[in-house]
Motif scaffolding. Sequence first.
Motif, PDB file in Angstrom:
ATOM      1  N   UNK A  64      21.675  39.765  35.725  1.00  0.00           N
ATOM      2  CA  UNK A  64      22.689  40.507  36.477  1.00  0.00           C
ATOM      3  C   UNK A  64      22.081  40.915  37.815  1.00  0.00           C
ATOM      4  N   UNK A  65      22.917  40.905  38.848  1.00  0.00           N
ATOM      5  CA  UNK A  65      22.431  41.123  40.210  1.00  0.00           C
ATOM      6  C   UNK A  65      23.338  42.091  40.963  1.00  0.00           C
ATOM      7  N   UNK A  66      22.710  43.017  41.693  1.00  0.00           N
ATOM      8  CA  UNK A  66      23.403  43.814  42.687  1.00  0.00           C
ATOM      9  C   UNK A  66      24.587  44.595  42.163  1.00  0.00           C
ATOM     10  N   UNK A  67      25.634  44.635  42.987  1.00  0.00           N
ATOM     11  CA  UNK A  67      26.810  45.440  42.696  1.00  0.00           C
ATOM     12  C   UNK A  67      26.848  46.677  43.574  1.00  0.00           C
ATOM     13  N   UNK A  68      27.658  47.634  43.170  1.00  0.00           N
ATOM     14  CA  UNK A  68      27.778  48.856  43.954  1.00  0.00           C
ATOM     15  C   UNK A  68      28.088  50.026  43.043  1.00  0.00           C
ATOM     16  N   UNK A  69      27.847  51.212  43.551  1.00  0.00           N
ATOM     17  CA  UNK A  69      28.241  52.457  42.898  1.00  0.00           C
ATOM     18  C   UNK A  69      29.208  53.170  43.822  1.00  0.00           C
ATOM     19  N   UNK A  70      30.398  53.503  43.287  1.00  0.00           N
ATOM     20  CA  UNK A  70      31.464  54.059  44.111  1.00  0.00           C
ATOM     21  C   UNK A  70      32.404  52.963  44.566  1.00  0.00           C
ATOM     22  N   UNK A  71      33.681  53.315  44.727  1.00  0.00           N
ATOM     23  CA  UNK A  71      34.684  52.336  45.129  1.00  0.00           C
ATOM     24  C   UNK A  71      35.917  53.099  45.600  1.00  0.00           C
ATOM     25  N   UNK A  72      36.958  52.373  45.973  1.00  0.00           N
ATOM     26  CA  UNK A  72      38.236  53.019  46.249  1.00  0.00           C
ATOM     27  C   UNK A  72      38.635  53.836  45.017  1.00  0.00           C
ATOM     28  N   UNK A  73      39.205  55.005  45.221  1.00  0.00           N
ATOM     29  CA  UNK A  73      39.463  55.925  44.118  1.00  0.00           C
ATOM     30  C   UNK A  73      40.948  56.260  44.030  1.00  0.00           C
ATOM     31  N   UNK A  74      41.435  56.272  42.803  1.00  0.00           N
ATOM     32  CA  UNK A  74      42.843  56.606  42.589  1.00  0.00           C
ATOM     33  C   UNK A  74      43.129  58.043  43.025  1.00  0.00           C
ATOM     34  N   UNK A  75      44.272  58.243  43.686  1.00  0.00           N
ATOM     35  CA  UNK A  75      44.692  59.581  44.092  1.00  0.00           C
ATOM     36  C   UNK A  75      45.405  60.226  42.904  1.00  0.00           C
TER      37      UNK A  75
END
Length: 610
Positions: A64-75
Amino acid sequence: MQYWRGRLHLVGGADEDRWTARADHWSLAVSGGRTDEAGWRAEQPIPVAGMHGSSAVLGDSLYVFGGQQGDFQAIPGDPDCTCTGRTPETYLSSAFRLSDPSGPWTRVADLPIAVSHADFSTIVVDGRILLIGGQVYKDPEQFYLRLTDAIQAYDPLADRWSMFGYLPHKLKIPVVGRLGDRLFVVAGQRGALPDGDRPGEITREMLTTTLPASPAARVREGAGFAGRKILLVSHDLSRSGAPLLLLETAQALMESGATVRLATASDDVRGWNLASQFGIPLIPIESAIAVAAASDAIIANTASDPTAAWVRKCLAANPFLAQRLVWWVHEIDIENFKQAADLLQLAALAIFDSNAARAAWQEAVALPPKVRVMHPPLSDDFVETASRASLPFPMKPQTRTQRPVELARDDIRRRLGVSKDDFLLLSLGSLEPGKGQRMLIRTIARLAAESGLPIRLLLVGLNRSDRAALLEDLTSDEKAVLSPARTYLRQSAFASFYLASDAFIMNSQGATKGRGETFGRVTTEAMAFGLPVLGTSAGGTAEIIVDGVTGYQYPTGEDGQAVLQRQVEILVRDRLLANRLGQAGRQSALARFQQGKHLSDLAEALELIW
């Protein structure tokens, strides 16, 4: 998602809020196109939680490689389930391997460029894993996104990354596949104008290319950089001395097992750049401070104002990073670099290209507690080039971008309007008062007119406006030694000019106080081609030329031009002497300016800070 050992594996993701990263790892037994179980089974979670990561199976292991933490968030409570993008995101460079489903994950070499949204653009090709494109940055205040065109390649046997190539434009979330020797990249979200790397339209296009044969990677053993993380920061990636030296050093560091990342104050990642040509991972300048915090060493390249401004910003954000800061100073006229002069003492280590440069700075400002002088080396590739009998030659002096033609020395000289009996003098560099080209033209024209000797001059490295103004101002005597055919704009294929020449002149006077050139690697390059070199007895040039052995030194200023005139006349009249000096210079250059030695010296210097 990957199929591994009879099971589908799903790794990572996010909570229902779309923002909170998960480390979950689930699997489901599958055979004959059907599931064999009623539900998913929990497996070993990944060590670093993240969403939009990528994965691959190679050699009976799951990666598994990379990715992110946090994203667009539901209101919360929004009836249309609208999301907000005004949320922070962290991009991951971590990579892991799982070889036994019941065992732990093993961390492998980090990605050079932290990337997400390569979920469907990760593919195994000839024993390597390719990550194609993706998303690399989100601004924490303005919340804009940035994409990449980089194709990163992981070699599991060597546990090393390299830059495999680049897409024709920035792209995220494409689908990739291989058919025979062709690689296909389909759909995705392209980068949009004006910057070309912010997400734009969803495309339906299909890109394809022939997969190149995998060249044997050059590996340097025992240099002391294996496993180290090094961030390089420069003002720009122009085709000039300091950026080229930095890129060659970056290549050598990567070949020695270091994880190298490069950022520029001019943010060259926005378009095609020299880092692409050299295969160096280039990251957005906005990411550089965060990357610096995770690096073992930070090398600030040049004392230019843009580099100094970044250093100031970096140390304001993280003062402790001064302990890892190495400032590589390529300048000698300190009066022109006030920002760096105020900051230099904060670095843990300063590296100068010559003793003369160190002395100039030491006379004016406080230096860091640790200082080294390291003469810039000749790259291994350049040394190989200097042994060739024919080289790519740019045919049009007034054009920078052109396709060179492979020619031998005699053919190049004919194209330059130089006969077999002519003695061709080369000066290579941008046209500046401190470089002394106009003074040199007057000196050589006067010698040719007074002596009647067949002397010709070749200038390379001008910009378009300077070239036009220079040619317009030439006197009749000067036109006799310097024609438009021998007045070249800056070229990428410049080695052929050394091959065609009979001697090299470094007439640098210095911008102020007659300090001369900081070092002038073009002088050592000319020596590698077996040319006798003549240069001012100032700055780093005096540390290169052994007077009377590999060439001649002469004083700066007008008095020095009379000495230079006599020295050139001696060489023109005694071609055997010129050849002896040139061959001695070649031996000296190849012995003193080896890239391997420079790398060892750099490793020894960095031991002082890590």
